[in-house]
Design an enzyme around this catalytic site. Sequence first.
Site, PDB file in Angstrom:
ATOM      1  N   VAL A 291       0.869  -1.173   0.000  1.00  0.00           N
ATOM      2  CA  VAL A 291       0.000   0.000   0.000  1.00  0.00           C
ATOM      3  C   VAL A 291       0.904   1.221   0.000  1.00  0.00           C
ATOM      4  O   VAL A 291       1.846   1.306   0.791  1.00  0.00           O
ATOM      5  CB  VAL A 291      -0.938   0.005   1.226  1.00  0.00           C
ATOM      6  CG1 VAL A 291      -1.740   1.305   1.288  1.00  0.00           C
ATOM      7  CG2 VAL A 291      -1.863  -1.203   1.187  1.00  0.00           C
TER       8      VAL A 291
ATOM      9  N   ASN B 296       9.585  -7.146   9.420  1.00  0.00           N
ATOM     10  CA  ASN B 296       8.424  -6.301   9.177  1.00  0.00           C
ATOM     11  C   ASN B 296       7.325  -6.615  10.206  1.00  0.00           C
ATOM     12  O   ASN B 296       6.326  -7.263   9.914  1.00  0.00           O
ATOM     13  CB  ASN B 296       7.911  -6.502   7.742  1.00  0.00           C
ATOM     14  CG  ASN B 296       6.943  -5.425   7.326  1.00  0.00           C
ATOM     15  OD1 ASN B 296       6.396  -4.704   8.153  1.00  0.00           O
ATOM     16  ND2 ASN B 296       6.723  -5.327   6.024  1.00  0.00           N
TER      17      ASN B 296
ATOM     18  N   TYR C 262      -1.359  -8.910   9.587  1.00  0.00           N
ATOM     19  CA  TYR C 262      -1.841 -10.199   9.083  1.00  0.00           C
ATOM     20  C   TYR C 262      -2.518 -11.000  10.187  1.00  0.00           C
ATOM     21  O   TYR C 262      -3.582 -11.588   9.978  1.00  0.00           O
ATOM     22  CB  TYR C 262      -0.697 -11.003   8.471  1.00  0.00           C
ATOM     23  CG  TYR C 262      -0.153 -10.415   7.194  1.00  0.00           C
ATOM     24  CD1 TYR C 262      -0.987  -9.974   6.185  1.00  0.00           C
ATOM     25  CD2 TYR C 262       1.214 -10.296   6.991  1.00  0.00           C
ATOM     26  CE1 TYR C 262      -0.498  -9.424   5.016  1.00  0.00           C
ATOM     27  CE2 TYR C 262       1.731  -9.752   5.817  1.00  0.00           C
ATOM     28  CZ  TYR C 262       0.859  -9.319   4.841  1.00  0.00           C
ATOM     29  OH  TYR C 262       1.355  -8.784   3.677  1.00  0.00           O
TER      30      TYR C 262
ATOM     31  N   GLY D 234      -7.503   1.065   5.212  1.00  0.00           N
ATOM     32  CA  GLY D 234      -8.172  -0.197   4.916  1.00  0.00           C
ATOM     33  C   GLY D 234      -7.869  -0.782   3.548  1.00  0.00           C
ATOM     34  O   GLY D 234      -8.505  -1.744   3.130  1.00  0.00           O
TER      35      GLY D 234
END
Length: 170
Positions: free
Chosen positions: A94, A131, A138, A102
């Site tokens: 993203v 990360n 997740y 979102g």
Amino acid sequence: METTNRSDLVIRKATASDADTILAGIRMIGDHLGTPHKISATAEDFRRHGFGASPAFEVLIAEIDGVFAGLCLYFASFSTWRGKPGAYIQDLVVDKAFRGNGVAEALLRQTARHVREKGGVYLRLSVDAGNLTAQRFYERIGLQHQPEEHIHAIYGDAFEALAGLGESGV
């Protein structure tokens, strides 16, 4: 076009004309991880291998108000233990300007829908060990770390050497 519950977020399937955008997204990952030097892919690589009669992967692109917001690159997988197909997510990114809106979750949900439409029943991915933000994300949305598994890989000269082993008649 497929949309999510946000009126300004559109998720669409990439086409060959998106190859430069896909490469830019992959470079964002390399920059984020501090490893841009590891990326040798080109837009032509994405055009050649991702589109046409037998694509090696699929990509969903997220846009907000027509501006690139992120992407999810995945490919078909098969679980021999489950006896069912699924998908492996190779890359999810993203753009910094759209994080916290979102977008990543919407991309994963849409990927899951696409996989389910093709008879798939699971998603898998790996995440860079350092990360921690991605790892927490997740797990928050339901992807669980699999401590009993470790990824092994072979690339470059080592791969060529292994591939050459069969040439000696073995």
